[in-house]
Scaffold this active site. Structure first.
Site, PDB file in Angstrom:
ATOM      1  N   GLU A 158       0.840  -1.202   0.000  1.00 39.86           N
ATOM      2  CA  GLU A 158       0.000   0.000   0.000  1.00 39.86           C
ATOM      3  C   GLU A 158       0.871   1.247   0.000  1.00 39.86           C
ATOM      4  O   GLU A 158       2.086   1.159   0.235  1.00 39.86           O
ATOM      5  CB  GLU A 158      -0.921  -0.009   1.230  1.00 39.86           C
ATOM      6  CG  GLU A 158      -1.991  -1.083   1.136  1.00 39.86           C
ATOM      7  CD  GLU A 158      -3.032  -0.985   2.227  1.00 39.86           C
ATOM      8  OE1 GLU A 158      -2.757  -0.351   3.252  1.00 39.86           O
ATOM      9  OE2 GLU A 158      -4.115  -1.560   2.045  1.00 39.86           O
ATOM     10  N   HIS A 280      -9.114  10.101   2.948  1.00 32.02           N
ATOM     11  CA  HIS A 280      -8.821   8.988   2.041  1.00 32.02           C
ATOM     12  C   HIS A 280      -9.069   9.474   0.626  1.00 32.02           C
ATOM     13  O   HIS A 280     -10.106  10.075   0.343  1.00 32.02           O
ATOM     14  CB  HIS A 280      -9.701   7.776   2.352  1.00 32.02           C
ATOM     15  CG  HIS A 280      -9.188   6.525   1.719  1.00 32.02           C
ATOM     16  ND1 HIS A 280      -9.284   6.302   0.368  1.00 32.02           N
ATOM     17  CD2 HIS A 280      -8.553   5.453   2.234  1.00 32.02           C
ATOM     18  CE1 HIS A 280      -8.718   5.123   0.094  1.00 32.02           C
ATOM     19  NE2 HIS A 280      -8.271   4.600   1.214  1.00 32.02           N
ATOM     20  N   ARG A 326      -1.173   8.805   0.992  1.00 35.35           N
ATOM     21  CA  ARG A 326      -2.539   9.214   0.668  1.00 35.35           C
ATOM     22  C   ARG A 326      -2.780  10.719   0.811  1.00 35.35           C
ATOM     23  O   ARG A 326      -3.642  11.255   0.103  1.00 35.35           O
ATOM     24  CB  ARG A 326      -3.565   8.409   1.447  1.00 35.35           C
ATOM     25  CG  ARG A 326      -3.334   8.267   2.906  1.00 35.35           C
ATOM     26  CD  ARG A 326      -4.446   7.475   3.555  1.00 35.35           C
ATOM     27  NE  ARG A 326      -4.435   6.059   3.199  1.00 35.35           N
ATOM     28  CZ  ARG A 326      -5.017   5.111   3.927  1.00 35.35           C
ATOM     29  NH1 ARG A 326      -5.644   5.442   5.032  1.00 35.35           N
ATOM     30  NH2 ARG A 326      -4.995   3.853   3.553  1.00 35.35           N
ATOM     31  N   HIS A 387     -11.246  10.317   6.717  1.00 36.54           N
ATOM     32  CA  HIS A 387     -11.078   8.881   6.873  1.00 36.54           C
ATOM     33  C   HIS A 387     -10.487   8.482   8.227  1.00 36.54           C
ATOM     34  O   HIS A 387     -10.887   7.490   8.806  1.00 36.54           O
ATOM     35  CB  HIS A 387     -10.140   8.405   5.751  1.00 36.54           C
ATOM     36  CG  HIS A 387      -9.913   6.942   5.723  1.00 36.54           C
ATOM     37  ND1 HIS A 387     -10.940   6.038   5.628  1.00 36.54           N
ATOM     38  CD2 HIS A 387      -8.769   6.206   5.764  1.00 36.54           C
ATOM     39  CE1 HIS A 387     -10.441   4.808   5.597  1.00 36.54           C
ATOM     40  NE2 HIS A 387      -9.129   4.878   5.699  1.00 36.54           N
ATOM     41  N   ARG A 422      -0.817   9.203   9.043  1.00 37.48           N
ATOM     42  CA  ARG A 422      -0.814   7.753   9.291  1.00 37.48           C
ATOM     43  C   ARG A 422      -0.452   7.001   8.020  1.00 37.48           C
ATOM     44  O   ARG A 422      -0.980   7.284   6.941  1.00 37.48           O
ATOM     45  CB  ARG A 422      -2.207   7.325   9.728  1.00 37.48           C
ATOM     46  CG  ARG A 422      -2.370   5.825   9.800  1.00 37.48           C
ATOM     47  CD  ARG A 422      -3.825   5.440   9.974  1.00 37.48           C
ATOM     48  NE  ARG A 422      -4.565   5.568   8.749  1.00 37.48           N
ATOM     49  CZ  ARG A 422      -5.331   4.603   8.233  1.00 37.48           C
ATOM     50  NH1 ARG A 422      -5.460   3.450   8.841  1.00 37.48           N
ATOM     51  NH2 ARG A 422      -5.998   4.809   7.121  1.00 37.48           N
TER      52      ARG A 422
END
Ligand SMILES: Cc1cc2nc3c(=O)[nH]c(=O)nc-3n(C[C@H](O)[C@H](O)[C@H](O)COP(=O)(O)OP(=O)(O)OC[C@H]3O[C@@H](n4cnc5c(N)ncnc54)[C@H](O)[C@@H]3O)c2cc1C
Length: 579
Positions: A158, A280, A326, A387, A422
């Site tokens: 990811e 997100h 992200r 998110h 994060r």
């Protein structure tokens, strides 16, 4: 507070004396008369009260329950929370090519200078043992066959991770984790579950008029019976998840209204880094789809982000393009959507073989197909949405907050793991590791922690049923809309100040309303949302730079003249006295 204090002060304020108070306690909880405990006027007494039943709350309960009696309360059905919607997976160093140091470095890089390196190491080093613990509880992670004919965990990749290190159960990892933990919790004789119980506020010695500070339990609205129940406990853990419902568009389920953060704040605990809200980049954009996330693993497995004309654009913002963290992806999408005046962009994985797409993303495939989007043939319309709450209640490495006896674990906590941003799939790991840390600390502390003793019942003698529910509904919409418009992905001082003025008005209005009318779930959540909104805005105003997820046009770059600083807010009533 306005509702609670007069009632408590009537019956307890003058008589309060910490020694006498604890002197009158029931000394052995397990000997407690169950008939008495069931009466609404009697508090329900436990060794540990856990508020929240996601990955953090349930794993804490399971780690404690062989040694003490535990209550778990959850606002709605037990499994409803962010955990069950997690698709991507849980990060852990399991591949021979990977290393603990590499996972640590990736996490520090994503956190933009604000991670606590000791906490990062603590969490990363527990990756493998946390996955083993879940597998022992039957979580069916996806496996692949090796060349030698044996099977091993499949690892996906990811954004932000430089290696494949995300353990997953197809694209419904959270569901696999939550349902396995739930099955074990329901079967355990020492765990009592209270579903549809909305916690109103913590009870602390300070709120009862004492000088010292300790948590004693909580007032909880049983929403099925519409009555308030008093829970007493030696120790209390907040595991209430994040606060992304404070934004109009969010990937989070309805329960994520920041209740734990607001309760801890009202009780006197500090919060950290609330300005860092992760948006997100890819939530499904469809009028009939409510909060449905398209996992980052789609980009990790080759998915491309496209503008409406079919062109790729992320390489213009970051050399890592689709694999950039992200925040960069979300800002790039936000920028392009505003520049072109379009409602969404597109995420395309249709160039991969259909069986690969169906095999890796069965949930996303089925969900989109039900809306007439066949992701094996056409791109998916997506938009960014709030998110993840990176900050939260300030805790130490044992999950202890500022209030003795009160712990915070999972998304509600500000542990120092995420810093300013994060990294994907580190959050479920954080839930598991801090549940273990908290359990160890609680079990060591319990023998010296007395039960809470007599607690005043909830008092409703001065309130009536509301005749103006519209106020609550209107204010719910208002706070979420101005947070989206003024405190979103790209911020300015002017917008933050505008939002702050609105929050101050709303706070007053909600406080008046709360003082006059019987509590409902909507009112309780609104009261919490507005506090969380204020904490995000004030933290944003305090940061005079852009860093990680906090991006402001007034200070568009990081401030390199000082070492990076955390934003720590203290509740005004609990500020140290000036001399
Ligand atoms: C769509 C989605 C996908 C995600 N994907 C991933 C992923 O792939 N990997 C990853 O690591 N992370 C992922 N995350 C983030 C991760 O799922 C969460 O951070 C994590 O599950 C939080 O767990 P938790 O136990 O802290 O809270 P939750 O699972 O949110 O549980 C909160 C609990 O608190 C209860 N509660 C709240 N308020 C009250 C109250 N007042 N009284 C009583 N109970 C209350 C709720 O009822 C619920 O039981 C994702 C999040 C979302 C929304």
């Amino acid at each position: 507070m306005k509702r609670l204090l007069p009632a408590i002060m009537d019956c307890h304020f003058e008589a309060f004396n910490p020694t006498g108070f604890f002197g009158s306690i029931v000394t052995a909880l397990s000997c407690f008369d169950h008939t008495a405990r069931r009466h609404p006027m009697h508090p329900l007494l436990f060794d540990v009260l856990i508020i929240g039943s996601g990955a953090s709350g349930l794993s804490l309960a399971l780690r404690l329950a062989d040694r003490c009696r535990v209550a778990v309360v959850s606002k709605v059905a037990l499994s409803e929370g962010s955990t069950i919607y997690a698709q991507g997976g849980i990060s852990a160093v399991l591949d021979a090519q990977d290393s603990i140091e590499s996972h640590i470095q990736d996490t520090l890089t994503a956190g933009a200078g604000l991670c606590d390196p000791e906490i990062v190491r603590l969490v990363v080093e527990r990756g493998k043992s946390s996955i083993d613990w879940l597998r022992q509880r039957g979580v069916p992670f996806t496996e692949v066959e090796t060349d030698q004919g044996t099977s091993q965990l499949h690892l996906t990749r990811e954004g932000g991770h430089t290696h494949r290190r995300v353990v997953h159960a197809a694209d419904a990892t959270g569901r696999a984790v939550e349902t396995s933990l739930e099955r074990h919790a329901r079967a355990h004789p020492n765990i009592e579950l209270f579903e549809h119980h909305n916690t109103i506020d913590l009870i602390t010695t300070r709120k009862l008029g004492g000088r010292s500070q300790r948590v004693l339990g909580a007032y909880v609205l049983d929403t099925d019976r519409q009555r308030v129940v008093t829970f007493g406990a030696r120790l209390v853990a907040l595991a209430t998840g994040g606060a992304s419902k404070v934004y109009l568009y969010t990937s989070n389920p309805d329960v994520c209204t920041g209740d734990g953060i607001a309760m801890a704040w009202r009780a006197g605990a500090r919060v950290a880094n609330m300005e860092f809200i992760q948006f997100h980049p890819t939530c499904l954009f469809h009028p009939e789809a409510r909060s449905f996330l398209i996992s980052e693993a789609v980009r990790g497995e080759g998915g491309r982000l496209l503008l409406p004309d079919g062109s790729q654009f992320l390489h213009r913002f970051d050399p890592r393009a689709e694999l950039a963290p992200r925040d960069i992806v979300a800002r790039a999408i936000d920028y392009e959507m505003k520049r072109l005046g379009v409602d969404c962009v597109y995420l395309d994985i249709s160039h991969m073989p259909p069986e690969f797409v169906r095999g890796h993303f069965p949930t996303i495939h089925a969900h989109c197909l039900a809306l007439n989007i066949d992701i094996t043939r056409s791109p998916i319309p997506v938009v960014p949405a709030a998110h993840y709450t990176c900050g939260g209640i300030l805790t130490d490495r044992d999950a202890c907050t500022d209030i003795p006896g009160l712990y915070a674990i999972g998304e509600v906590a500000g542990t120092g793991l995420h810093g300013a941003n994060r990294m994907a799939s580190n959050s479920l790991l954080e839930c598991l590791v801090f549940a273990e840390q908290a359990a160890r600390h609680m079990l060591a502390t319990l023998p010296d922690t007395p039960p809470p003793g007599e607690l005043p019942p909830w008092d409703e003698s001065r309130v009536t049923d509301s005749d103006e529910e519209v106020v609550v509904a209107h204010n719910w919409d208002e706070v979420r809309r101005f947070m989206w418009d003024y405190v979103g992905i790209v911020r300015t001082n002017k917008r933050l100040e505008r939002a702050l003025r609105r929050v101050e008005l709303l706070k007053q209005e909600i406080s008046d309303y709360y003082g006059h009318f019987r509590v409902t779930s909507d009112l309780l959540e609104l009261r919490n949302l507005v506090i969380v909104a204020e904490l995000i805005i004030r933290s944003g105003l305090a940061r005079h730079e852009s860093r990680g997820l906090h991006f402001t046009l007034d200070y568009p770059t990081p401030d390199d003249t000082h070492p990076p600083r955390n934003t720590i807010l203290t509740p005004p009533d609990f500020l140290p006295h000036k001399t």
